[in-house]
Design an enzyme around this catalytic site. Structure first.
Site, mmCIF file in Angstrom:
data_model
loop_
_atom_site.group_PDB
_atom_site.id
_atom_site.type_symbol
_atom_site.label_atom_id
_atom_site.label_comp_id
_atom_site.label_asym_id
_atom_site.label_seq_id
_atom_site.Cartn_x
_atom_site.Cartn_y
_atom_site.Cartn_z
ATOM 1 C CG ASP A 40 -2.165 0.770 1.106
ATOM 2 O OD1 ASP A 40 -2.071 1.931 0.672
ATOM 3 O OD2 ASP A 40 -3.249 0.243 1.439
ATOM 4 C CB THR A 81 -6.506 2.215 -0.467
ATOM 5 O OG1 THR A 81 -5.304 2.819 -0.012
ATOM 6 C CG2 THR A 81 -6.538 0.776 -0.015
ATOM 7 C CG ASP A 164 -12.274 -2.196 5.752
ATOM 8 O OD1 ASP A 164 -11.863 -1.554 4.767
ATOM 9 O OD2 ASP A 164 -12.826 -1.657 6.726
ATOM 10 N NE ARG A 165 -9.257 1.932 1.701
ATOM 11 C CZ ARG A 165 -9.040 2.433 2.912
ATOM 12 N NH1 ARG A 165 -9.775 2.024 3.928
ATOM 13 N NH2 ARG A 165 -8.091 3.328 3.114
ATOM 14 C CG HIS A 307 -1.207 8.728 4.360
ATOM 15 N ND1 HIS A 307 -1.582 9.727 3.490
ATOM 16 C CD2 HIS A 307 -1.781 7.588 3.896
ATOM 17 C CE1 HIS A 307 -2.354 9.195 2.535
ATOM 18 N NE2 HIS A 307 -2.474 7.906 2.753
HETATM 19 ZN ZN LIG Z 1 -3.192 6.323 1.585
#
Ligand SMILES: [Zn+2]
Length: 541
Positions: A40, A81, A164-165, A307
């Site tokens: 990610d 995401t 979750d996603r 982030h």
């Molecule tokens: Zn992000």
């Protein structure tokens, strides 16, 4: 009848004998297991930036022994995401699969939606709403679905991510299990979409309380801090802080906040994900049957770390050096359990990320944080003056403004006039580039590449009316840390590596798209491509 039977038998025997003599393999050849790894927020350049410090068995093993698509991009905005995970696994873009953001406003009802919300299911594994989720908002099938269809559901799909996603969308509609992390007790949970109760092995894993033990001693750098020469200073005004902490620098103790939540913003979020994925291989016996199983893993922590601290932080470098070790562990385990050459791995990211604006400004480069609150107030005021009402915007997601169609119709407002008013107001704002009418993208004066990217990310039922395009390296966010979601290359350029099963070393530097992954896998695995596929097959061999 008897005669026919005898003739048929002779024919069959002949075929059998002939087949034996020839010793040709007529069985379809597939790997035993496919492992999809999404990191990610991984930018493509992280493969090179920290290359000299990676071990030989993690990223480098995949880069040097597999196929490295070094110019792989997202072909739409918003690069976030949910849209990213959906696009990787469906072989298409939000315009077709429908996941136009992490959140959107439903145009018909005006209600705010979360990508994997599903009020018809319940949480399994904890109390509360964190499991009221399913892939129901995803409009197409995934490569994981197609592999299940191709084998009459004799195989398994397991999908795992802290987010979750990050688990639900890769697992598709037919996953045997999708698991995500709940910080209340530090447990892996799921929803009744998949099962009524957690399997015993998941309960046993949860009982080990790994989230607590992994964060117990805080987070210090893996190597002496002075060796992090590829990153900026540790204490920095451009970095954010872990919840409860007073400085941006090492060591991070996790003792001031909730460690079970803070694990997300640390490399230990990757380690627990890896440990859980390895447990799933053992307990679900993935890659150990006659069918081809699919394990979809998404490492969410690099996004939280990115982030908060940004691409130039020591925290980010340390996260990748440790993730490299986790990937090495995973590959070694696959060698042991499934066998070298019997599995296929691909690695990519759901989006990349911008630089931290304050940091690049300090190096005399352009960029900044757009003053969203000021912009929205001024839009409201100027609409009031020009069309008589300031209450026209009912949704604001993914840099898009959703107009209140009921008010537009009842006051008989001119769409052109509303557009012009907002555009004129925004032109006065620092960082603003263009306002784009999403219902008229083809007539916007902007380069074709961006027209296509905006079209690829748009769906009339879920997207807004106007899109605010900022200048490169400008974003809506905070003064510390960074974010992503734009159509600019720093948000779209992500790694794409294929490794294992019949593949040898190759670098492909011609442009590939994220929606090429699923059709390329379908071609390699000899199954149908997902139902909405728009990508092309990448020539891996
Ligand atoms: Zn992000």
């Amino acid at each position: 009848m008897k005669k026919v039977f005898i003739i048929l038998s002779i024919q069959l025997m002949t075929v059998f004998a002939f087949g034996q003599k020839q010793k040709t393999t007529t069985v379809l050849s597939r790997p035993k297991l496919i492992v999809g790894i999404v990191v990610d927020q991984m930018r493509h350049d992280y493969l090179q930036k920290f290359y000299n410090r990676y071990g030989e068995g993690g990223f480098k093993r995949m880069m040097n022994q597999g196929v490295n698509c070094s110019n792989n991009h997202y072909s739409y905005a918003p690069t976030v995401t949910a849209a990213g995970h959906a696009s990787i696994y469906t072989g298409t873009t939000p315009a077709v699969h429908g996941i136009v953001g992490n959140d959107w406003t439903d145009v018909l009802t005006g209600k705010k939606m979360y990508c994997v919300d599903d009020s018809t299911v319940q949480t399994v594994g904890t109390t509360g709403k964190t499991g009221v989720m399913s892939p129901k908002n995803l409009w197409t099938s995934t490569i994981t679905d197609q592999m299940r269809m191709a084998q009459n559901f004799r195989n398994k799909t397991i999908a795992i991510a802290l987010k979750d996603r990050g688990a639900i969308l890769p697992g598709g509609h037919t996953a045997n299990g999708a698991y995500w992390y709940d910080s209340k007790e530090g447990n892996w949970i799921t929803s009744t979409f998949y099962m009524k109760d957690l399997p015993n092995w998941v309960n046993s894993f949860n009982a080990e309380k790994q989230a607590a033990s992994l964060t117990k001693n805080g987070w210090n750098t893996l190597y002496p801090i002075q060796t992090y020469v590829q990153s900026a200073e540790d204490e920095s005004p451009y970095e954010g802080k872990i919840s409860g902490e007073k400085t941006t620098s090492f060591p991070h103790s996790f003792s001031t906040g909730n460690a079970l939540e803070s694990i997300r913003t640390s490399p230990f979020g990757n380690t627990i994900t890896k440990n859980f994925a390895i447990r799933s291989i053992d307990e679900e016996k993935l890659g150990q049957s006659q069918a081809t199983d699919f394990l979809a893993i998404s490492f969410s922590s690099p996004d939280y770390v990115g982030h908060t601290f940004g691409p130039q932080s020591i925290e980010l470098e340390d996260t990748y050096l440790r993730l490299d070790r986790d990937i090495e562990d995973l590959l070694n385990h696959l060698d042991q359990k499934v066998g070298k050459g019997n599995y296929l791995v691909f690695l990519t990211a759901d989006h990349a990320v911008a630089e931290t604006p304050g940091y690049i400004n300090s190096k005399k480069m352009p960029g900044g944080v757009f003053d969203r609150i000021k912009a929205m107030n001024e839009i409201k005021n100027s609409l009031k003056l020009s069309v008589g009402t300031g209450d026209l915007i009912i949704g604001e997601e993914n840099s898009q403004l959703y107009l209140d169609q009921k008010v537009m119709e009842s006051l008989k407002l001119s769409r052109e006039k509303v557009f012009e008013t907002i555009e004129k107001t925004l032109f006065k704002m620092e960082g603003f580039s263009r306002l784009i009418d999403l219902k008229n993208i083809q007539n916007t004066t902007i380069i074709d590449l961006y027209k296509d990217m905006i079209t690829n990310g748009y769906h009339p039922a879920r997207s807004g009316d106007f899109m605010i395009l900022l200048k490169p390296q400008w974003f809506i966010g905070y003064k510390t840390g960074t974010t992503h979601s734009t159509l600019y290359a720093y948000d779209t350029h992500v790694p794409l590596l294929f490794y294992g099963w019949n593949l040898s070393a190759k670098e492909i530097s011609t442009k590939t798209n994220i929606n090429d992954i699923a059709p390329t896998l379908a071609n390699l695995l000899k199954c149908n491509e997902p139902s909405g596929t728009t990508g092309q097959i990448i020539k891996l061999k």
